[in-house]
Design a protein around this motif. Structure first.
Motif, mmCIF file in Angstrom:
data_model
loop_
_atom_site.group_PDB
_atom_site.id
_atom_site.type_symbol
_atom_site.label_atom_id
_atom_site.label_comp_id
_atom_site.label_asym_id
_atom_site.label_seq_id
_atom_site.Cartn_x
_atom_site.Cartn_y
_atom_site.Cartn_z
ATOM 1 N N GLY A 100 0.920 -1.155 -0.167
ATOM 2 C CA GLY A 100 0.059 -0.043 -0.004
ATOM 3 C C GLY A 100 0.613 1.436 0.043
ATOM 4 O O GLY A 100 0.295 2.526 0.327
ATOM 5 N N LEU A 101 2.003 1.151 -0.268
ATOM 6 C CA LEU A 101 2.925 2.360 -0.402
ATOM 7 C C LEU A 101 2.373 3.468 -1.218
ATOM 8 O O LEU A 101 1.674 3.296 -2.417
ATOM 9 N N PRO A 102 2.681 4.720 -1.295
ATOM 10 C CA PRO A 102 1.927 5.802 -1.706
ATOM 11 C C PRO A 102 2.539 5.983 -3.247
ATOM 12 O O PRO A 102 3.470 5.569 -3.680
ATOM 13 N N GLN A 103 1.362 5.935 -4.133
ATOM 14 C CA GLN A 103 1.346 5.929 -5.689
ATOM 15 C C GLN A 103 2.353 4.473 -6.277
ATOM 16 O O GLN A 103 2.825 4.712 -7.173
ATOM 17 N N TRP A 104 2.152 3.555 -5.483
ATOM 18 C CA TRP A 104 2.617 2.276 -6.118
ATOM 19 C C TRP A 104 2.167 1.907 -7.302
ATOM 20 O O TRP A 104 2.899 1.174 -8.221
ATOM 21 N N GLN A 105 0.862 2.380 -7.809
ATOM 22 C CA GLN A 105 0.124 1.778 -9.136
ATOM 23 C C GLN A 105 1.115 2.585 -10.124
ATOM 24 O O GLN A 105 1.128 2.115 -11.256
ATOM 25 N N SER B 105 7.216 8.855 -8.499
ATOM 26 C CA SER B 105 7.510 10.314 -8.105
ATOM 27 C C SER B 105 8.969 10.220 -7.413
ATOM 28 O O SER B 105 9.172 9.020 -6.864
ATOM 29 N N PRO B 106 9.921 10.909 -7.385
ATOM 30 C CA PRO B 106 11.145 11.135 -6.544
ATOM 31 C C PRO B 106 10.605 10.793 -4.915
ATOM 32 O O PRO B 106 11.345 10.068 -4.278
ATOM 33 N N GLN B 107 9.480 11.309 -4.484
ATOM 34 C CA GLN B 107 9.249 11.321 -3.027
ATOM 35 C C GLN B 107 8.847 9.802 -2.940
ATOM 36 O O GLN B 107 8.939 9.153 -1.887
ATOM 37 N N ALA B 108 7.784 9.101 -3.999
ATOM 38 C CA ALA B 108 7.610 7.810 -3.517
ATOM 39 C C ALA B 108 8.552 6.859 -3.762
ATOM 40 O O ALA B 108 8.710 5.892 -3.162
ATOM 41 N N LYS B 109 9.521 7.223 -4.442
ATOM 42 C CA LYS B 109 10.701 6.299 -4.713
ATOM 43 C C LYS B 109 11.621 6.293 -3.237
ATOM 44 O O LYS B 109 11.995 5.196 -3.096
ATOM 45 N N PHE C 187 18.885 12.699 -8.617
ATOM 46 C CA PHE C 187 19.381 12.367 -7.518
ATOM 47 C C PHE C 187 18.518 12.020 -6.193
ATOM 48 O O PHE C 187 17.523 12.576 -6.247
ATOM 49 N N VAL C 188 18.362 10.585 -5.775
ATOM 50 C CA VAL C 188 17.526 10.350 -4.648
ATOM 51 C C VAL C 188 18.455 9.914 -3.496
ATOM 52 O O VAL C 188 19.210 8.953 -3.566
ATOM 53 N N ASN C 189 18.024 10.433 -2.347
ATOM 54 C CA ASN C 189 18.909 10.160 -1.113
ATOM 55 C C ASN C 189 18.593 8.740 -0.829
ATOM 56 O O ASN C 189 17.376 8.226 -0.826
ATOM 57 N N LYS C 190 19.296 7.813 -0.441
ATOM 58 C CA LYS C 190 19.426 6.458 -0.068
ATOM 59 C C LYS C 190 19.259 6.716 1.338
ATOM 60 O O LYS C 190 20.234 6.785 2.085
ATOM 61 N N LEU C 191 18.075 6.359 2.027
ATOM 62 C CA LEU C 191 17.721 6.581 3.398
ATOM 63 C C LEU C 191 17.808 5.228 4.133
ATOM 64 O O LEU C 191 17.398 4.242 3.531
ATOM 65 N N ASP C 192 18.530 5.084 5.183
ATOM 66 C CA ASP C 192 18.570 3.855 5.985
ATOM 67 C C ASP C 192 17.481 4.060 7.066
ATOM 68 O O ASP C 192 17.764 4.680 7.965
ATOM 69 N N PRO C 193 16.577 2.935 6.959
ATOM 70 C CA PRO C 193 15.509 3.556 8.025
ATOM 71 C C PRO C 193 15.840 3.085 9.553
ATOM 72 O O PRO C 193 15.518 3.635 10.416
ATOM 73 N N ASN C 194 17.107 2.217 9.595
ATOM 74 C CA ASN C 194 17.394 1.883 11.064
ATOM 75 C C ASN C 194 18.188 3.287 11.473
ATOM 76 O O ASN C 194 18.209 3.529 12.794
ATOM 77 N N LYS C 195 18.537 4.100 10.712
ATOM 78 C CA LYS C 195 19.223 5.399 11.067
ATOM 79 C C LYS C 195 18.198 6.360 11.350
ATOM 80 O O LYS C 195 18.255 7.292 12.025
ATOM 81 N N VAL C 196 17.245 6.419 10.192
ATOM 82 C CA VAL C 196 16.172 7.459 10.123
ATOM 83 C C VAL C 196 15.466 7.513 11.507
ATOM 84 O O VAL C 196 15.147 8.486 12.240
ATOM 85 N N PHE C 197 14.914 6.395 11.968
ATOM 86 C CA PHE C 197 14.059 6.241 13.202
ATOM 87 C C PHE C 197 14.742 5.841 14.464
ATOM 88 O O PHE C 197 14.209 5.439 15.426
#
Length: 296
Positions: free
Chosen positions: A198-203, A212-216, A239-249
């Protein structure tokens, strides 16, 4: 109909969600996973819908409604100790399985309808895509998922003359009113819905222009179960930031930064130092320019 956490779900409902709730609750940063349990649709409601719309529901969709009158599951992530809604999986109930293209857009006399767009639509064929649906009487279109305003997932009966055929397909109608083919059957679409979390804009992953870049960004953090690696590949000019969820949260205790003040000098000493420097400068330059006289 009520929201239930995962622990209180029945085994049948756990199978209905394909165990995706366990995956979400084990993901970093996921705060709330809610599932709205719905009673099975009455058989007479399905028959009434078919009579009203002069068509027969696909067998797999009919069986789904006889098990649960719609589907609604959401999940959130926590930012600054506040939940932020992110994922949403929706299948409209039989009562909200409404038809597109038949009503006026503005509810005014002689107002334009979606069928009026047929003359402006591109009718060129595409070997990679099946024939696109039509907003006029050639097709019957029903909304399965409003997609949070990002478009509509639709159940499409493509051939209605001389009678409505039993062949149906699932299509995505984007906000620019372009059609994108998803699956041949409702069962296949249901699997796509669940496995994309159910991720945003997965369709939009099934369109030519992609998400979109935000959805990516969210796709990189919470990869769908059946992820296409080409979907997350970076384009040369983007350019898309590669976020690590373990570090973000991960909560961090910031240590306060103590700024040290330099000792202030008296104003008089600063002025005397500046005057001394300025007085010495001409004499040095004069000495350097003075020519030495030859000795006799």
């Amino acid at each position: 109909m009520e929201d239930k956490p995962y622990g209180s779900l029945k085994p049948s409902l756990d199978r209905l969600t394909l165990g995706v709730i366990r995956i979400l609750e084990a993901s970093p940063g996921v705060d709330e996973v809610t599932f709205v349990e719905k009673e099975p649709a009455e058989r007479h409601s399905i028959v009434s819908w078919e009579q009203k719309n002069s068509c027969v529901l696909p067998e797999d969709l009919k069986n789904f409604y006889l098990m649960s009158d719609g589907f609604h599951m959401t999940w959130s992530v926590k930012f600054d100790d506040n939940p932020m809604p992110l994922g949403s999986m929706v299948i409209n109930s039989i009562s909200k399985l409404s038809r597109l293209g038949g009503s006026s857009a503005y509810a005014l006399p002689n107002a334009p309808t979606l069928a009026d767009l047929e003359d402006d639509m591109d009718e060129e064929g595409n070997e990679d895509q099946p024939e696109k649906p039509h907003f006029d009487s050639r097709s019957l279109i029903f909304e399965l998922d409003p997609c949070n305003g990002n478009g509509k997932v639709c159940l499409v009966y493509k051939h209605t003359k001389p009678v409505v055929t039993l062949d149906t397909e699932i299509w995505f109608l984007d906000r620019a009113l372009y059609w994108h083919f998803l699956t041949d059957t409702f069962t296949a679409y249901y699997r796509l819905l669940i496995t994309h979390l159910g991720l945003p804009q997965w369709q939009y992953a099934f369109t030519s222009y992609g998400v979109s870049p935000q959805a990516k960004q969210w796709f990189n953090m919470y990869k769908p179960i059946t992820i296409n690696t080409a979907l997350l590949s970076e384009e040369p000019d983007s350019f898309v930031n590669k976020l690590d969820p373990n570090k973000v949260f991960k909560s961090k205790n910031k240590t306060p930064v103590i700024k040290k003040k330099l000792p202030s000098q008296p104003g008089g000493s600063q002025k005397s130092h500046a005057s001394t420097t300025s007085s010495k400068t001409p004499s040095l330059s004069g000495n350097s320019l003075r020519k030495r006289e030859p000795q006799t």
